[in-house]
Design an enzyme around this catalytic site. Structure first.
Site, PDB file in Angstrom:
ATOM      1  CG  ASP A  46      -0.373   0.057   2.515  1.00 52.61           C
ATOM      2  OD1 ASP A  46       0.864  -0.080   2.614  1.00 52.61           O
ATOM      3  OD2 ASP A  46      -1.118   0.240   3.507  1.00 52.61           O
ATOM      4  CD  GLU A 184       7.806  -0.606   7.614  1.00 47.58           C
ATOM      5  OE1 GLU A 184       6.869  -1.311   7.194  1.00 47.58           O
ATOM      6  OE2 GLU A 184       8.034   0.557   7.213  1.00 47.58           O
TER       7      GLU A 184
HETATM    8  O1  KIV Z   1       3.536  -1.145   1.632  1.00 47.61           O
HETATM    9  C1  KIV Z   1       4.695  -1.583   1.574  1.00 47.61           C
HETATM   10  O2  KIV Z   1       5.439  -1.359   0.611  1.00 47.61           O
HETATM   11  C2  KIV Z   1       5.174  -2.384   2.696  1.00 47.61           C
HETATM   12  C3  KIV Z   1       6.625  -2.740   2.720  1.00 47.61           C
HETATM   13  C4  KIV Z   1       7.441  -1.560   3.031  1.00 47.61           C
HETATM   14  C5  KIV Z   1       6.904  -3.880   3.624  1.00 47.61           C
HETATM   15  O3  KIV Z   1       4.421  -2.716   3.544  1.00 47.61           O
END
Ligand code: KIV
Length: 267
Positions: A46, A184
């Site tokens: 997202d 993260e």
């Molecule tokens: O939305 C995204 O790109 C993510 C990644 C950074 C893990 O959740």
């Protein structure tokens, strides 16, 4: 394709201590490039909202936007596993709505799994999705959909109680049937502890070297975004500068009548 990446193959990679690679993709040509380069997982994150659609954060991203981009990514891949990211409010209200929205990623877009950020109730929703045949990747630590509660994009898990909470969330996701977990924005030491204490792969972003795999936003690693990248990003190219130079060159050539030259016109 015989070396198609499947969920059991990702689990085997953890058991063999082989690193898993994951990158974000939001469109057909990028999916093709990443797939042909042998990246294991394409995440239609997202982050689409910020990277492609120009939103300030990920909160406005809709299911329609996610499905639209996930379809394009699925058309561009042959080998990689495609994971669709459940946007804010698509899995928050009820189990029924969570399964319905996740099902759209599989049925309409062609993804093979969904990712959901940790919220209260994430474990129950994960179990319901897995029971429905929808593989789930969890996401704990710095969860960008919680930006307002966190007060910004801040490293999580530095205090002892928070560290314990993150380990607990990861364990609960594993018990609920998740096949992998994104870690993260947490200290490397915390990511190592989680990785060693669960049986499913961890995929880190800003979580140090000991996760079972690593993920980055592709636009970050290619140097496509303006400004200084976050601490955890290594820029492998400076494509924004290269694109700017190419566009300047085109503009210059057109304005001076140097493009098109003879080899570019029909006779
Ligand atoms: O939305 C995204 O790109 C993510 C990644 C950074 C893990 O959740």
């Amino acid at each position: 394709m015989t070396d198609k990446i499947t969920i059991p193959k990702l689990l085997e990679k953890k058991q063999r201590a082989e690193k898993i690679t994951m990158l974000t993709a939001y469109d057909y040509p990028t999916a093709q490039v990443l797939d042909q380069a042998g990246i294991d997982i394409l995440l239609v994150g997202d982050s689409l909202g910020m990277v492609i659609l120009g939103y300030e954060n990920t909160l406005p991203v809709t299911m329609e936007e996610m499905i639209h981009h996930t379809k394009a990514v699925c058309l561009g891949r042959q080998r990689a596993l495609v994971v669709g990211d459940m946007p804010f409010m698509s899995f928050h209200l009820s189990i029924t709505e969570t399964v319905r929205n996740a099902g759209r990623f599989i049925k309409e877009a062609g993804a093979e799994a969904v990712k959901l950020e940790w919220i209260a109730g994430a474990a129950d929703k994960t179990r319901a999705l897995v029971d429905a045949g929808i593989p789930v990747m969890g996401h704990v630590g710095l969860t960008p959909q919680m930006i307002h509660r966190m007060g910004g994009f801040k490293v999580q898990g530095r205090a002892a109680d928070e560290r314990q909470r993150l380990l607990e969330e990861a364990r609960r996701l594993e018990e609920a049937g998740a096949f992998a977990i994104v870690l993260e924005g947490i200290p490397a030491e915390v990511a190592r502890e989680i990785t060693h204490n669960i049986g499913i792969p961890t995929i880190g972003i800003g979580a140090g070297p000991d996760c079972d795999g690593q993920v980055l936003v592709t636009h970050d690693l290619l140097g496509l975004n303006p400004g200084k990248p976050p601490k955890f990003v290594r820029e492998y190219a400076q494509l924004r500068q290269q694109i700017t130079d190419a566009i300047d060159h085109f503009k210059h050539d057109v304005e001076l009548g140097e493009f098109p030259s003879e080899e570019y016109w029909y006779k």
